[in-house]
Design a protein around this motif. Structure first.
Motif, PDB file in Angstrom:
ATOM      1  N   MET A 189       0.738  -1.220  -0.037  1.00 20.49           N
ATOM      2  CA  MET A 189       0.180  -0.167  -0.031  1.00 20.49           C
ATOM      3  C   MET A 189       0.882   1.382   0.185  1.00 20.49           C
ATOM      4  SD  MET A 189      -3.137  -0.966  -0.404  1.00 20.49           S
ATOM      5  CE  MET A 189      -3.856  -2.220  -0.504  1.00 20.49           C
ATOM      6  N   ALA A 190       1.813   1.066   0.526  1.00 15.95           N
ATOM      7  CA  ALA A 190       2.960   2.309   0.741  1.00 15.95           C
ATOM      8  C   ALA A 190       3.266   2.633  -0.950  1.00 15.95           C
ATOM      9  CB  ALA A 190       4.255   1.957   1.578  1.00 15.95           C
ATOM     10  N   VAL A 191       3.410   1.730  -1.522  1.00 12.43           N
ATOM     11  CA  VAL A 191       3.975   1.907  -2.938  1.00 12.43           C
ATOM     12  C   VAL A 191       2.847   2.785  -3.735  1.00 12.43           C
ATOM     13  CG1 VAL A 191       4.652   1.022  -5.190  1.00 12.43           C
ATOM     14  CG2 VAL A 191       5.349  -0.167  -3.097  1.00 12.43           C
ATOM     15  N   TYR A 192       1.847   2.276  -3.468  1.00 13.80           N
ATOM     16  CA  TYR A 192       0.630   3.102  -4.180  1.00 13.80           C
ATOM     17  C   TYR A 192       0.515   4.394  -3.702  1.00 13.80           C
ATOM     18  CZ  TYR A 192      -0.529  -1.435  -5.639  1.00 13.80           C
ATOM     19  OH  TYR A 192      -0.402  -2.864  -6.152  1.00 13.80           O
TER      20      TYR A 192
ATOM     21  N   PRO B  91      -5.023   4.727  -5.102  1.00 15.25           N
ATOM     22  CA  PRO B  91      -5.338   3.969  -6.668  1.00 15.25           C
ATOM     23  C   PRO B  91      -3.772   3.394  -6.883  1.00 15.25           C
ATOM     24  CG  PRO B  91      -5.687   6.497  -6.732  1.00 15.25           C
ATOM     25  CD  PRO B  91      -5.297   6.297  -5.275  1.00 15.25           C
ATOM     26  N   ARG B  92      -4.037   2.135  -7.617  1.00 15.44           N
ATOM     27  CA  ARG B  92      -2.729   1.485  -7.777  1.00 15.44           C
ATOM     28  C   ARG B  92      -1.938   1.699  -9.085  1.00 15.44           C
ATOM     29  NH1 ARG B  92      -6.909   1.246  -5.289  1.00 15.44           N
ATOM     30  NH2 ARG B  92      -8.296  -0.077  -6.619  1.00 15.44           N
ATOM     31  N   ILE B  93      -1.039   2.819  -8.503  1.00 19.13           N
ATOM     32  CA  ILE B  93      -0.198   3.342  -9.494  1.00 19.13           C
ATOM     33  C   ILE B  93       1.056   2.722  -9.361  1.00 19.13           C
ATOM     34  CG2 ILE B  93       0.837   5.670 -10.250  1.00 19.13           C
ATOM     35  CD1 ILE B  93      -1.548   7.137  -9.175  1.00 19.13           C
TER      36      ILE B  93
ATOM     37  N   ILE C 280      -6.830  10.840 -11.824  1.00 17.76           N
ATOM     38  CA  ILE C 280      -6.816   9.382 -11.616  1.00 17.76           C
ATOM     39  C   ILE C 280      -7.567   9.036 -10.627  1.00 17.76           C
ATOM     40  CG2 ILE C 280      -5.568   7.258 -11.089  1.00 17.76           C
ATOM     41  CD1 ILE C 280      -3.097   8.679 -12.193  1.00 17.76           C
ATOM     42  N   THR C 281      -8.891   8.456 -10.737  1.00 15.96           N
ATOM     43  CA  THR C 281      -9.886   8.060  -9.574  1.00 15.96           C
ATOM     44  C   THR C 281      -9.463   6.951  -8.775  1.00 15.96           C
ATOM     45  OG1 THR C 281     -10.890   6.374 -10.968  1.00 15.96           O
ATOM     46  CG2 THR C 281     -11.635   8.582 -11.237  1.00 15.96           C
TER      47      THR C 281
ATOM     48  N   ILE D  51      -3.135   1.856 -12.664  1.00 19.99           N
ATOM     49  CA  ILE D  51      -2.342   2.286 -14.173  1.00 19.99           C
ATOM     50  C   ILE D  51      -0.671   1.409 -13.894  1.00 19.99           C
ATOM     51  CG2 ILE D  51      -1.541   4.618 -12.996  1.00 19.99           C
ATOM     52  CD1 ILE D  51      -1.439   5.498 -16.081  1.00 19.99           C
ATOM     53  N   ALA D  52      -0.278   1.034 -14.768  1.00 21.83           N
ATOM     54  CA  ALA D  52       0.886   0.276 -14.948  1.00 21.83           C
ATOM     55  C   ALA D  52       1.710   0.918 -15.937  1.00 21.83           C
ATOM     56  CB  ALA D  52       0.844  -1.127 -14.933  1.00 21.83           C
TER      57      ALA D  52
END
Ligand code: UGB
Length: 622
Positions: free
Chosen positions: A475-478, A509-511, A534-535, A540-541
């Motif tokens: 979660m810290a990455v996102y 958001p999973r960025i 970005i919602t 997004i990858a």
């Protein structure tokens, strides 16, 4: 009874071997005089329990012989042998039990270091300086640890760094180093080395699987010659405060062993000759890092820039630390005799030190809500020249340390066996006062999110303290990527709270992007323009260097893979069902371990996915 062994025994005057270790006594004829001597050493060190479950002669004799072969190896591979190991262990365990202040005579104070704020001019200046310097760097990953607290059966560097792309930590680290190498070589045409080496310290527990992971994945893009594995020795485990050697739970004829601590990296780098080789090749910096801090390479360019501009011999990365957090505190220690040093005081030593020197409450937060002592994240940058000079004096040996994981506050029993360890961050302890030792403090959201604790222990950390779990690590990455894109001008929705394996976390958001896309903040800013949004439910990858987001409104999932030379402009409204997060319980053994320890998995419902294999200019605006 074989004559030689009987002779050896008689000389050793063991008052009453038959009572002290009856099962050994029955089998004594199996052993050589040297082995009988070793038996005497063990008994003199009060280790008779090792022979408690030994059967009659004729049963498992090979096992009994293997036992003494192992004891002989352990005795030989430790300076002063097992006697010195157990004696030192008893002293350190007694100190640890009583909470003795290991820094008697020293008084602690808060040192001053470089404090960086992500994205400001000062930060960007250091980042650019670091990228320029990177080609003269060498990286050292310490990855010999077992990861007992995590309880994961695989090697930690094979764990997925995040599960949106499923890339493992080691791939992410190697791709980050290659991206740094490319950017640094592009910046400084013709100046110095063109390949950045990576040394990985392994142990018996991780060596074979690390080698396999690299070979099966073509070294994740690095040349095999660019990667060196150095294996550290293991030491005997200790079962209790009396330093009784631990018997391997799966083999009663084997002493349990564990790696000797990440401090072994110094003697290994020295004895391997790698440092000499790097220096001769014109390298100036060696960067040490650990196995599961997924945010680390966001902080490295600016930290290396600080080392270069400040000309630090030693630079430790630090983050604001919560009291009781399982990371050391960077502290200035001043001795009554005037000596002073800036070093890491480990998380289980800080409280006794503070209580013993004028901080009656010990390791507590101050009005900022954090400990006054910056938190050591064991990301170290040394200047190779002075480092090699120092190691030529010490051979790389580091003062030992014991860090028992106690069952409870009585400190009478261990959660699992412990061992003597040495820590890589203790290197500055032997440096002369003239050495330039500094540290760089970064915001934790940007630089530090390790994966150390299993879900159960993570859910028990003091309220407000980071979980240091697979859940919080991902979660810290996102979060970091969302905050960075916000600072680059993208409108990113706020996170939602959710609970996974009993841990309450912010779900952003999973960025995700591969290092090549966003090595530095300047890089990222140059690839984002116009009104991008970005919602919160989006994914997004971005894989590839030249992907430019321009007036992109994303509400769903978008995956772009662009080969080198493919320049892709992405804009317009991307709307689809996207990817959802499905909860998984860590007890659900029908699910893969690396998934259930994080408590969720991604469900790919719908996405816009584009791959650009050929160089060229492309535009994507659905
Ligand atoms: N490691 C080895 O390579 N060999 C060994 O024998 C042991 C470990 P842990 P630790 O991350 O913030 C450190 O167990 O030691 C590798 C600092 O001391 O994850 O409890 C292992 O593979 C602490 O001050 O951490 O605590 C891993 O990569 C703080 O910085 C690394 O060493 C803390 O890390 C660390 O091993 C942190």
């Amino acid at each position: 009874m074989a004559t030689a062994a009987a002779d050896a025994l008689s000389k050793l005057s063991i008052d009453d071997l038959a009572t002290v270790a009856p099962n050994l006594y029955k089998n004594i004829s199996l052993f050589s005089p040297e082995q009988v001597v070793l038996a005497k050493v063990l008994l003199d060190l009060n280790q008779a329990h090792l022979f408690q479950h030994w059967p009659e002669p004729g049963v498992d004799d090979d096992g009994k012989r293997a036992f003494f072969e192992q004891v002989s190896r352990l005795n030989a591979s430790y300076p002063g042998g097992l006697a010195s190991y157990i004696t030192t262990a008893r002293e350190l365990l007694a100190d640890s039990k009583t909470g003795k202040n290991p820094y008697d005579g020293f008084s602690p104070s808060v040192p001053s270091g470089e404090i960086l704020t992500f994205g400001d001019e000062n930060f960007i200046q250091f980042e650019n300086a670091g990228v320029r310097e990177a080609r003269k760097a060498a990286f050292v990953l310490v990855a010999g640890g077992l990861g007992e607290r995590l309880g994961y059966n695989g090697i930690k560097v094979a764990l997925p760094w995040e599960s949106t792309t499923g890339i493992c930590f080691l791939q992410h680290y190697i791709e980050s180093i290659l991206a740094l190498q490319e950017a640094s070589c592009k910046l400084g045409q013709g100046e110095g080395p063109t390949e950045i080496p990576l040394a990985i310290m392994t142990s018996d527990d991780t060596h074979t699987r690390t080698t396999k992971l690299l070979e099966e994945n073509a070294y994740f893009g690095m040349k095999p010659s660019q990667v060196k594995l150095l294996k550290q020795e293991k030491v005997a485990c200790l079962d209790d405060n009396d330093a009784r050697l631990a018997v391997d739970p799966n083999n009663k004829f084997k002493i349990q062993t564990k790696p000797h601590g990440h401090g072994d990296v110094h003697s290994l780098l020295y004895s391997s000759g790698l440092l000499k080789e790097w220096l001769a090749a014109g390298r100036k910096w060696v960067l040490f890092f650990q196995d599961t801090n997924g945010l680390l390479f966001k902080a490295i360019p600016s930290a290396l820039g600080v080392s270069a501009i400040k000309e630090y011999h030693v630079n430790s990365l630090a983050v604001p630390r919560k009291a009781k957090e399982a990371i050391g505190g960077i502290t200035r220690l001043t001795h009554k005799d005037g000596r002073s040093m800036v070093i890491n005081v480990e998380y289980n030593q800080l409280d006794p030190l503070l209580r013993a020197s004028g901080y009656p409450d010990g390791d507590v937060n101050n009005e900022t809500g954090f400990s006054p002592f910056p938190g050591n994240i064991n990301q170290l940058i040394f200047e190779i020249g002075p480092y090699l000079e120092e190691l030529s004096k010490t051979g790389g040996s580091i003062k030992e340390f014991v860090n028992p994981k106690y069952k409870d506050s009585t400190k009478t029993a261990f959660k699992s066996s412990t061992r003597l360890e040495c820590m890589m961050q203790d290197y500055p302890k032997t440096l002369s006062p003239s050495a330039r030792v500094g540290f760089t403090v970064m915001e934790a959201w940007f630089a530090y999110a390790p994966v150390k604790n299993n879900p159960e222990d993570a859910a028990k950390v003091p309220k407000g303290n980071p979980y240091h779990s697979a859940t919080s690590g991902e979660m810290a990455v996102y979060r970091a990527n969302s905050v960075i894109l916000r600072k680059a001008g993208v409108k990113v929705d706020d996170p939602v709270q959710d609970v996974f394996n009993g841990q309450e976390v912010d779900v952003w958001p999973r960025i995700v992007w591969r290092p090549k896309w966003g090595l530095t903040f300047s890089d990222i800013k140059s690839k984002v323009s116009g009104n991008c949004s970005i919602t919160g439910r989006s994914t997004i990858a971005l894989k590839g260097q030249s992907i430019f987001l321009q007036d992109l409104a994303l509400d769903g999932a978008l995956v772009i893979d662009a080969a080198d030379g493919a320049e892709v402009k992405v804009g317009g409204s991307v709307h689809n069902a996207g990817w959802t997060i499905e909860k998984v319980d860590f007890k659900d053994t029908s699910v893969a371990e690396e998934v259930r320890i994080r408590g969720f998995k991604m469900i790919k419902v719908e996405q816009l996915e584009k791959t650009y294999k050929e160089p060229g200019k492309y535009s994507l605006s659905p």
